[in-house]
Design a protein around this motif. Structure first.
Motif, short mmCIF file in Angstrom:
data_model
loop_
_atom_site.label_atom_id
_atom_site.label_comp_id
_atom_site.label_asym_id
_atom_site.label_seq_id
_atom_site.Cartn_x
_atom_site.Cartn_y
_atom_site.Cartn_z
N LEU A 155 0.84 -1.20 0.00
CA LEU A 155 0.00 0.00 0.00
C LEU A 155 0.87 1.25 0.00
CD1 LEU A 155 -2.62 -1.20 2.62
CD2 LEU A 155 -2.90 -1.10 0.14
N PRO A 156 0.49 2.28 -0.76
CA PRO A 156 1.34 3.46 -0.93
C PRO A 156 1.19 4.50 0.19
CG PRO A 156 -0.58 3.68 -2.31
CD PRO A 156 -0.70 2.36 -1.61
N PHE A 157 1.62 4.16 1.40
CA PHE A 157 1.60 5.13 2.49
C PHE A 157 2.94 5.84 2.56
CE2 PHE A 157 -1.33 1.83 4.51
CZ PHE A 157 -2.48 2.49 4.11
N GLY A 158 2.90 7.11 3.00
CA GLY A 158 4.14 7.89 3.13
C GLY A 158 4.81 7.63 4.47
N ASN A 159 5.27 6.39 4.67
CA ASN A 159 5.79 6.00 5.98
C ASN A 159 6.96 6.84 6.45
OD1 ASN A 159 3.95 3.78 6.35
ND2 ASN A 159 5.06 2.77 4.71
N THR A 160 7.89 7.13 5.54
CA THR A 160 9.05 7.92 5.96
C THR A 160 8.62 9.36 6.28
OG1 THR A 160 9.59 8.29 3.63
CG2 THR A 160 10.76 6.51 4.76
N ALA A 161 7.61 9.86 5.59
CA ALA A 161 7.08 11.19 5.92
C ALA A 161 6.40 11.16 7.28
CB ALA A 161 6.10 11.66 4.84
N HIS A 162 5.66 10.08 7.57
CA HIS A 162 5.02 9.94 8.88
C HIS A 162 6.08 9.94 9.98
CE1 HIS A 162 1.51 7.57 6.83
NE2 HIS A 162 1.46 8.86 6.56
N LEU A 163 7.16 9.17 9.76
CA LEU A 163 8.24 9.10 10.74
C LEU A 163 8.89 10.47 10.93
CD1 LEU A 163 10.18 7.54 12.60
CD2 LEU A 163 11.56 7.02 10.55
N GLY A 164 9.18 11.16 9.83
CA GLY A 164 9.79 12.49 9.93
C GLY A 164 8.91 13.46 10.70
N GLY A 165 7.61 13.46 10.39
CA GLY A 165 6.69 14.33 11.10
C GLY A 165 6.60 13.98 12.58
N LEU A 166 6.51 12.69 12.88
CA LEU A 166 6.44 12.26 14.28
C LEU A 166 7.66 12.73 15.06
CD1 LEU A 166 4.81 10.55 16.36
CD2 LEU A 166 6.23 8.61 15.67
N LEU A 167 8.84 12.60 14.46
CA LEU A 167 10.07 13.02 15.15
C LEU A 167 10.09 14.53 15.40
CD1 LEU A 167 12.71 10.76 13.35
CD2 LEU A 167 11.79 10.50 15.67
N VAL A 168 9.57 15.31 14.46
CA VAL A 168 9.48 16.77 14.66
C VAL A 168 8.54 17.08 15.83
CG1 VAL A 168 8.74 18.98 13.67
CG2 VAL A 168 10.04 17.36 12.27
N GLY A 169 7.38 16.44 15.84
CA GLY A 169 6.41 16.68 16.92
C GLY A 169 6.94 16.28 18.27
N VAL A 170 7.59 15.12 18.35
CA VAL A 170 8.18 14.66 19.61
C VAL A 170 9.26 15.64 20.06
CG1 VAL A 170 9.66 12.85 20.62
CG2 VAL A 170 7.58 12.22 19.35
N SER A 171 10.10 16.08 19.13
CA SER A 171 11.18 17.03 19.47
C SER A 171 10.61 18.34 20.00
CB SER A 171 12.05 17.32 18.24
OG SER A 171 12.65 16.14 17.78
N TYR A 172 9.58 18.85 19.34
CA TYR A 172 8.96 20.10 19.79
C TYR A 172 8.28 19.91 21.14
CZ TYR A 172 6.50 24.56 19.61
OH TYR A 172 6.03 25.82 19.89
N GLY A 173 7.66 18.76 21.33
CA GLY A 173 7.04 18.44 22.61
C GLY A 173 8.07 18.42 23.73
N LEU A 174 9.23 17.80 23.48
CA LEU A 174 10.29 17.75 24.48
C LEU A 174 10.83 19.15 24.78
CD1 LEU A 174 12.15 14.53 23.30
CD2 LEU A 174 10.77 14.80 25.38
N TYR A 175 10.94 19.98 23.73
CA TYR A 175 11.37 21.38 23.92
C TYR A 175 10.38 22.12 24.83
CZ TYR A 175 11.61 26.35 22.85
OH TYR A 175 11.64 27.72 22.96
N LEU A 176 9.09 22.02 24.53
CA LEU A 176 8.07 22.70 25.33
C LEU A 176 8.04 22.17 26.77
CD1 LEU A 176 5.06 22.96 22.84
CD2 LEU A 176 6.60 24.80 23.55
#
Length: 193
Positions: A155-176
């Motif tokens: 199935l054509p899911f953007g898995n690497t994009a999902h991973l990249g986005g998740l890492l950005v959100g987690v990083s920003y969450g840790l910063y906050l």
């Protein structure tokens, strides 16, 4: 001309080969396109619920910039990993093909989920609208479920994009969480039931 739907799609969707040939605008334009109505509907329903909640927690301006920056970084994850690692059958199944076009907001939406996984880890959510889970578990489960479905069923899911986005959100969450310790502790405690 540039009037056929296919040409418009190819001009605005992100594709690793085209990106590395100069189509860098697609990092942004692809975030606002979707493959079909179901894709658009799932992304917009997710964004409506998660986005509204996050806007109340961090404000409209921070939400906007998190969405935009994470969408761009998610796109970079997709093009870099597909371009450099997607040149074999196994590489294509795991990272995507350098020739495939990608569209959608899910990389940015995964960033919002990643932020909530840090700020409200015990918040109960419903994965696929039916499976109750805690927020942090839901984000990890979604990432793996989609990746395995993609590899197993092609199935054509953007898995690497999902991973990249998740890492950005987690990083920003840790910063906050680090910068606003009292506020984020209150948020975490309030949404822990």
């Amino acid at each position: 001309g540039l009037t056929s739907p296919e040409k418009v799609f190819n001009f605005l969707a992100i594709q690793p080969n085209a990106f590395f040939s100069g189509a860098i605008w697609t990092l942004i334009t692809s975030m606002f396109m979707h493959a079909n109505f179901t894709h658009l509907f799932v992304n917009m329903v997710s964004l409506f619920f998660i986005g509204n909640f996050i806007e109340r927690l961090i404000g409209r301006k921070r939400l906007f910039w998190l969405y935009m920056i994470s969408g761009i970084i998610a796109g970079l994850f997709f093009v870099i990993l597909a371009y450099y690692l997607g040149n074999t059958d196994l590489g294509t199944r795991i990272f995507g093909s350098p020739e495939i076009f990608a569209v959608g907001a899910s990389g940015a939406i995964f960033a919002l989920g990643g932020l909530l996984a840090i700020l409200t880890p015990n918040l109960r959510v419903y994965v696929f609208f039916v499976i109750p889970m805690r927020m942090w578990t839901a984000m990890v489960a979604l990432l793996f479920i989609l990746w395995f479905a993609s590899i197993g069923a092609g199935l054509p899911f953007g898995n690497t994009a999902h991973l990249g986005g998740l890492l950005v959100g987690v990083s920003y969450g840790l910063y906050l969480k680090n910068k606003y310790q009292r506020k984020t502790a209150m948020i975490r405690k309030y949404f822990s039931h």
